[in-house]
Design a protein around this motif. Structure first.
Motif, mmCIF file in Angstrom:
data_model
loop_
_atom_site.group_PDB
_atom_site.id
_atom_site.type_symbol
_atom_site.label_atom_id
_atom_site.label_comp_id
_atom_site.label_asym_id
_atom_site.label_seq_id
_atom_site.Cartn_x
_atom_site.Cartn_y
_atom_site.Cartn_z
ATOM 1 N N ASP A 179 0.857 -1.190 0.000
ATOM 2 C CA ASP A 179 0.000 0.000 0.000
ATOM 3 C C ASP A 179 0.894 1.241 0.000
ATOM 4 O OD1 ASP A 179 -1.640 2.151 0.525
ATOM 5 O OD2 ASP A 179 -2.593 1.281 2.291
ATOM 6 N N PRO A 180 0.934 2.017 -1.080
ATOM 7 C CA PRO A 180 1.829 3.178 -1.125
ATOM 8 C C PRO A 180 1.588 4.185 -0.003
ATOM 9 C CG PRO A 180 0.987 2.697 -3.318
ATOM 10 C CD PRO A 180 0.214 1.845 -2.356
ATOM 11 N N VAL A 181 0.329 4.364 0.406
ATOM 12 C CA VAL A 181 0.040 5.331 1.467
ATOM 13 C C VAL A 181 0.660 4.877 2.776
ATOM 14 C CG1 VAL A 181 -1.782 6.442 2.809
ATOM 15 C CG2 VAL A 181 -2.073 6.135 0.347
ATOM 16 N N LEU A 182 0.518 3.599 3.116
ATOM 17 C CA LEU A 182 1.129 3.063 4.325
ATOM 18 C C LEU A 182 2.645 3.150 4.241
ATOM 19 C CD1 LEU A 182 1.128 1.577 7.019
ATOM 20 C CD2 LEU A 182 0.812 -0.578 5.766
ATOM 21 N N MET A 183 3.189 2.839 3.079
ATOM 22 C CA MET A 183 4.635 2.920 2.890
ATOM 23 C C MET A 183 5.144 4.346 3.103
ATOM 24 S SD MET A 183 6.602 4.091 0.075
ATOM 25 C CE MET A 183 8.240 3.868 -0.591
ATOM 26 N N ILE A 184 4.408 5.334 2.591
ATOM 27 C CA ILE A 184 4.785 6.741 2.772
ATOM 28 C C ILE A 184 4.743 7.120 4.252
ATOM 29 C CG2 ILE A 184 4.064 9.128 2.330
ATOM 30 C CD1 ILE A 184 3.055 8.103 -0.436
ATOM 31 N N GLU A 185 3.657 6.778 4.914
ATOM 32 C CA GLU A 185 3.504 7.134 6.328
ATOM 33 C C GLU A 185 4.581 6.472 7.186
ATOM 34 O OE1 GLU A 185 -0.464 5.874 7.085
ATOM 35 O OE2 GLU A 185 -1.379 7.723 6.301
ATOM 36 N N ALA A 186 4.881 5.200 6.905
ATOM 37 C CA ALA A 186 5.876 4.479 7.700
ATOM 38 C C ALA A 186 7.269 5.075 7.523
ATOM 39 C CB ALA A 186 5.873 3.005 7.308
ATOM 40 N N ASN A 187 7.620 5.471 6.310
ATOM 41 C CA ASN A 187 8.941 6.048 6.086
ATOM 42 C C ASN A 187 9.056 7.457 6.655
ATOM 43 O OD1 ASN A 187 10.940 4.334 4.368
ATOM 44 N ND2 ASN A 187 8.911 3.883 3.534
#
Length: 352
Positions: A179-187
């Motif tokens: 999920d790109p949104v989750l990946m963005i938030e996690a980074n």
């Protein structure tokens, strides 16, 4: 200009990662590491496409035994991808691998973590601690109420701390999700808590069509914020395609000057030439150009020299002919059937 986050500097072979250095584009071989010839053939194709680092799956001791020959002939620095069995990581280091990708959290032996950390330190081998949304421990998921930015960043930093406890800090970290949104938030969460270099990627992004979009959204958004020190576009496709996309993401954000950039219009009712076919041919040719130039392929005079005036060289379609222009200035006309060789000639003239 994008203001990049300051991170520690490490080296994978001779390729710098972090510390404001150029952002390397990585891939992962999809060959069986035990097939030395196939693995080397793919490594050379990746290198020709502009890959900086590649990763190899090291699943057993037979794969470890093949590493010395692969490393000896590889045109790229290599990362050994090791899970569960620390002895494979030790074997990879002893074989001369340039870096490791592990998750200490899925090793049952703390003694194994100590041995790997100690050996990697003595060999000056960096380690990427990689955590994926699909492989978090149940206790971490329960602690943070699900698979989210907090649980991902905590798991990555907790795993890195196992190495730090043994005096090892030549570490790169990655937190990935499909999920790109989750990946963005996690980074974002991770980058606020560490100065280790961060490897970016949307894992299991999908096939070339869908995966390119998801990867561009996730990786591009973070790079635009100054987060990210090395990238991999994960596609269900030929790994060479991952490199092309990764380089395009960096170029679109002015984070690299390697290679040519194609500017082309979407066409409209004014177009009286076979622009789409020509643009594809020009794009394939430009894959071989390493100079940092911009080339425009435009459909008509309306979207020609004026809108593409920043291009180093370009063409604009007319009725069975093209205008040839440079930096917005018309420098000649060429018949439609002669346009591709004339454009290539003009490109080679300015890139010699």
């Amino acid at each position: 200009m994008i203001e990049r986050r300051q991170t520690k500097l490490l080296y994978v072979g001779e390729v710098p990662v972090g510390g404001q250095m150029p952002i390397p584009v990585q891939s992962m071989n999809n060959t069986d590491t035990r097939d030395v010839k196939a693995t080397l053939d793919q490594l050379y194709r990746l290198a020709d496409a502009g890959c900086d680092i590649s990763r190899l799956a090291v699943a057993d001791q037979e794969a470890v035994a093949c590493l010395p020959e692969i490393i000896r002939h590889s045109p790229l620095p290599l990362v050994a991808d090791v899970h569960f069995d620390y002895r494979l990581a030790i074997g990879a280091i002893e074989a001369g691998i340039h870096a490791l990708r592990i998750n200490p959290g899925n090793w049952s032996s703390k003694e194994g973590v100590l041995k790997v950390a100690s050996l990697a330190k003595s060999h000056r081998i960096p380690i990427r601690v990689g955590v994926n949304a699909g492989s978090l421990k149940r206790e971490v998921i329960d602690r943070f109420g699900g698979v989210n930015a907090e649980s991902l960043s905590f798991s990555a930093l907790d795993s890195a701390s196992l190495l730090q406890e043994h005096g090892f800090d030549d570490i790169c970290i990655s937190v990935k999700a499909s999920d790109p949104v989750l990946m963005i938030e996690a980074n974002r969460e991770l980058s606020a808590k560490t100065d280790f270099p961060i490897h970016l990627g949307v894992t299991e992004a999908g096939t070339a069509r869908e995966g390119i979009i998801r990867s561009s959204v996730g990786i591009g958004a973070l790079l635009a914020e100054g987060i990210g020190d090395t990238i991999r576009v994960s596609l269900t496709a030929d790994p060479v395609e991952e490199i092309r996309v990764g380089k395009a993401i960096l170029k679109s954000l002015n984070l690299t000057n390697r290679g040519a950039t194609l500017i082309s219009c979407p066409t409209c009712g004014r177009t009286k030439v076979g622009l789409m076919e020509l643009a594809e041919k020009v794009e394939r040719y430009l894959e071989t150009v390493t100079a940092p130039i911009k080339v425009a392929v435009m459909g008509c005079a309306v979207n020609g020299p004026g809108e593409a005036r920043e291009a180093d060289i370009g063409i604009a379609g007319g009725d069975g002919e093209y205008l040839l222009f440079a930096k917005g200035e018309i420098i000649g006309k060429v018949k439609e059937e002669d346009v591709l060789p004339r454009l290539i000639e003009a490109i080679e003239k300015i890139t010699r």
